[in-house]
Design a protein around this motif. Structure first.
Motif, PDB file in Angstrom:
ATOM      1  N   LEU A 130      69.678  14.442  30.552  1.00  0.00           N
ATOM      2  CA  LEU A 130      69.494  15.829  30.655  1.00  0.00           C
ATOM      3  C   LEU A 130      68.895  16.334  31.900  1.00  0.00           C
ATOM      4  N   PHE A 131      69.066  17.515  32.330  1.00  0.00           N
ATOM      5  CA  PHE A 131      68.618  18.308  33.648  1.00  0.00           C
ATOM      6  C   PHE A 131      68.114  19.280  33.220  1.00  0.00           C
ATOM      7  N   THR A 132      66.695  19.595  33.850  1.00  0.00           N
ATOM      8  CA  THR A 132      66.126  20.886  33.422  1.00  0.00           C
ATOM      9  C   THR A 132      66.652  21.850  34.141  1.00  0.00           C
ATOM     10  N   VAL A 133      67.153  22.933  33.883  1.00  0.00           N
ATOM     11  CA  VAL A 133      67.877  24.060  34.690  1.00  0.00           C
ATOM     12  C   VAL A 133      67.123  25.090  34.961  1.00  0.00           C
ATOM     13  N   HIS A 134      67.249  26.055  35.763  1.00  0.00           N
ATOM     14  CA  HIS A 134      66.467  27.134  36.183  1.00  0.00           C
ATOM     15  C   HIS A 134      66.692  28.283  35.122  1.00  0.00           C
ATOM     16  N   VAL A 135      67.841  28.147  34.511  1.00  0.00           N
ATOM     17  CA  VAL A 135      67.949  29.332  33.369  1.00  0.00           C
ATOM     18  C   VAL A 135      67.191  29.082  32.280  1.00  0.00           C
ATOM     19  N   ARG A 136      66.279  30.249  31.862  1.00  0.00           N
ATOM     20  CA  ARG A 136      65.308  30.353  30.805  1.00  0.00           C
ATOM     21  C   ARG A 136      65.800  30.690  29.437  1.00  0.00           C
ATOM     22  N   ARG A 137      65.542  30.221  28.482  1.00  0.00           N
ATOM     23  CA  ARG A 137      65.611  30.981  27.088  1.00  0.00           C
ATOM     24  C   ARG A 137      64.927  32.180  27.082  1.00  0.00           C
ATOM     25  N   GLY A 138      65.624  33.353  26.697  1.00  0.00           N
ATOM     26  CA  GLY A 138      65.160  34.568  26.876  1.00  0.00           C
ATOM     27  C   GLY A 138      63.989  34.895  25.822  1.00  0.00           C
ATOM     28  N   ALA A 139      63.354  36.219  25.995  1.00  0.00           N
ATOM     29  CA  ALA A 139      62.547  36.570  24.869  1.00  0.00           C
ATOM     30  C   ALA A 139      63.673  37.333  23.876  1.00  0.00           C
ATOM     31  N   PRO A 140      63.185  37.641  22.524  1.00  0.00           N
ATOM     32  CA  PRO A 140      63.686  38.380  21.644  1.00  0.00           C
ATOM     33  C   PRO A 140      64.221  39.737  21.996  1.00  0.00           C
ATOM     34  N   ASP A 141      63.346  40.402  22.874  1.00  0.00           N
ATOM     35  CA  ASP A 141      63.690  41.719  23.130  1.00  0.00           C
ATOM     36  C   ASP A 141      64.696  41.720  24.401  1.00  0.00           C
ATOM     37  N   VAL A 142      65.152  40.711  24.846  1.00  0.00           N
ATOM     38  CA  VAL A 142      66.165  40.579  25.916  1.00  0.00           C
ATOM     39  C   VAL A 142      67.646  40.269  24.997  1.00  0.00           C
ATOM     40  N   GLN A 143      67.437  39.033  24.506  1.00  0.00           N
ATOM     41  CA  GLN A 143      68.499  38.536  23.762  1.00  0.00           C
ATOM     42  C   GLN A 143      67.847  37.658  22.627  1.00  0.00           C
ATOM     43  N   ASP A 144      67.941  37.895  21.492  1.00  0.00           N
ATOM     44  CA  ASP A 144      67.123  37.228  20.489  1.00  0.00           C
ATOM     45  C   ASP A 144      67.922  35.768  20.522  1.00  0.00           C
ATOM     46  N   PRO A 145      67.231  34.552  20.924  1.00  0.00           N
ATOM     47  CA  PRO A 145      67.818  33.398  20.864  1.00  0.00           C
ATOM     48  C   PRO A 145      68.376  32.649  19.574  1.00  0.00           C
ATOM     49  N   MET A 146      67.660  33.340  18.294  1.00  0.00           N
ATOM     50  CA  MET A 146      68.005  32.967  16.977  1.00  0.00           C
ATOM     51  C   MET A 146      69.592  33.287  16.875  1.00  0.00           C
ATOM     52  N   TRP A 147      70.194  34.264  17.570  1.00  0.00           N
ATOM     53  CA  TRP A 147      71.637  34.509  17.200  1.00  0.00           C
ATOM     54  C   TRP A 147      72.458  33.853  17.865  1.00  0.00           C
ATOM     55  N   ASN A 148      73.374  33.438  16.974  1.00  0.00           N
ATOM     56  CA  ASN A 148      74.675  32.638  17.387  1.00  0.00           C
ATOM     57  C   ASN A 148      75.805  33.462  17.875  1.00  0.00           C
ATOM     58  N   SER A 149      75.792  34.073  18.851  1.00  0.00           N
ATOM     59  CA  SER A 149      76.651  34.941  19.089  1.00  0.00           C
ATOM     60  C   SER A 149      77.331  34.427  20.080  1.00  0.00           C
ATOM     61  N   HIS A 150      78.721  35.183  20.530  1.00  0.00           N
ATOM     62  CA  HIS A 150      79.606  35.144  21.647  1.00  0.00           C
ATOM     63  C   HIS A 150      79.140  35.266  22.980  1.00  0.00           C
ATOM     64  N   SER A 151      77.839  35.999  23.156  1.00  0.00           N
ATOM     65  CA  SER A 151      77.334  36.063  24.336  1.00  0.00           C
ATOM     66  C   SER A 151      76.440  35.179  24.659  1.00  0.00           C
ATOM     67  N   LYS A 152      77.044  33.939  25.507  1.00  0.00           N
ATOM     68  CA  LYS A 152      76.380  32.691  25.733  1.00  0.00           C
ATOM     69  C   LYS A 152      76.497  32.486  27.214  1.00  0.00           C
ATOM     70  N   LEU A 153      76.307  33.720  27.898  1.00  0.00           N
ATOM     71  CA  LEU A 153      76.346  33.412  29.448  1.00  0.00           C
ATOM     72  C   LEU A 153      75.153  32.553  30.022  1.00  0.00           C
ATOM     73  N   ASN A 154      73.837  32.683  29.548  1.00  0.00           N
ATOM     74  CA  ASN A 154      72.679  31.736  29.894  1.00  0.00           C
ATOM     75  C   ASN A 154      73.066  30.765  29.690  1.00  0.00           C
ATOM     76  N   CYS A 155      73.553  30.120  28.570  1.00  0.00           N
ATOM     77  CA  CYS A 155      73.865  28.769  27.983  1.00  0.00           C
ATOM     78  C   CYS A 155      74.735  28.101  28.802  1.00  0.00           C
ATOM     79  N   ILE A 156      75.966  29.020  29.156  1.00  0.00           N
ATOM     80  CA  ILE A 156      77.115  28.431  29.931  1.00  0.00           C
ATOM     81  C   ILE A 156      76.484  28.142  31.472  1.00  0.00           C
ATOM     82  N   SER A 157      75.806  29.146  31.954  1.00  0.00           N
ATOM     83  CA  SER A 157      75.068  28.948  33.274  1.00  0.00           C
ATOM     84  C   SER A 157      74.103  27.723  33.500  1.00  0.00           C
TER      85      SER A 157
END
Length: 213
Positions: free
Chosen positions: A50-77
């Motif tokens: 594993l490598f610790t990336v600069h991209v953070r998991r966001g707060a629920p008021d930005v995009q709820d990280p519990m959603w398994n949505s098609h909007s995965k830009l942060n995870c792809i980055s």
């Protein structure tokens, strides 16, 4: 046997690429994709890095990280950065700097015989993640869901990740640091065995109708 089912649902077709759901035409689009493939046994025993990336998991008021949505830009980055660094997966921190999850799987650490899992606040509430915690508790392995830091990851006895297709995969290296003795640890090996037995037991029950109210 060796079939992985993916279910994807979108609002449906649109006459133009516009955000407003009101422009959707007709009914939702549902895609059920059976992937006929067998999981590689190599990572199961040899582990991944594993490598610790600069991209953070966001707060629920930005995009709820519990959603398994098609909007995965942060995870792809995060995935891209980890791959560029020569690692197999990206380890992501939460907005406060604590370990949250990986870009496509859930993360666990083992310290002093205890199984540690990051809190559920900034990650998917994975089914395999929860099943792993349940099996560990049933087996008498002390488990904790808590905030912990990278320093505690680097000095962990074992680390591993969980996912629907992967099950439990050992993590032998994080940010260039060897975890434990660099081999699959006894706790993850035990959980792999328990999980495989659990899957076989569920599969043996066959198909059954589930009624949800």
């Amino acid at each position: 046997s060796h079939v992985h089912i993916r279910l994807m649902v979108s609002r449906g077709l649109k006459p133009t690429p516009y955000q407003d759901p009101g422009t959707t035409l007709g009914i939702p689009t549902i895609v059920i994709l059976p992937e006929h493939k067998k999981a590689s046994t190599g990572p199961t025993t040899k582990g991944i890095s594993l490598f610790t990336v600069h991209v953070r998991r966001g707060a629920p008021d930005v995009q709820d990280p519990m959603w398994n949505s098609h909007s995965k830009l942060n995870c792809i980055s995060a995935c891209i950065q980890a791959k560029k660094a020569g690692a197999d997966e990206g380890l992501m921190l939460d907005p406060n700097g604590f370990v949250a999850t990986c870009n496509s799987v859930n993360f666990f650490a083992v310290r002093g015989g205890e199984l540690w899992a990051p809190t559920r606040k900034y990650q998917m509430h994975g089914i395999t993640r929860q099943r792993t915690l349940d099996l560990a508790r049933k087996a008498g392995i002390p488990t904790r869901e808590l905030d912990f830091t990278l320093t505690e990851v680097y000095s962990a006895d074992e680390c591993f990740v969980t996912g629907t297709f992967a099950g439990q995969i050992p993590v032998v290296e994080v940010d260039g640091r060897i975890i434990g003795d660099g081999e699959r640890g006894p706790i993850v090996a035990q959980l792999q065995k328990l999980y495989a037995e659990d899957v076989d037991q569920e599969s043996a029950k066959g198909r059954r109708l589930e009624v949800f109210s």
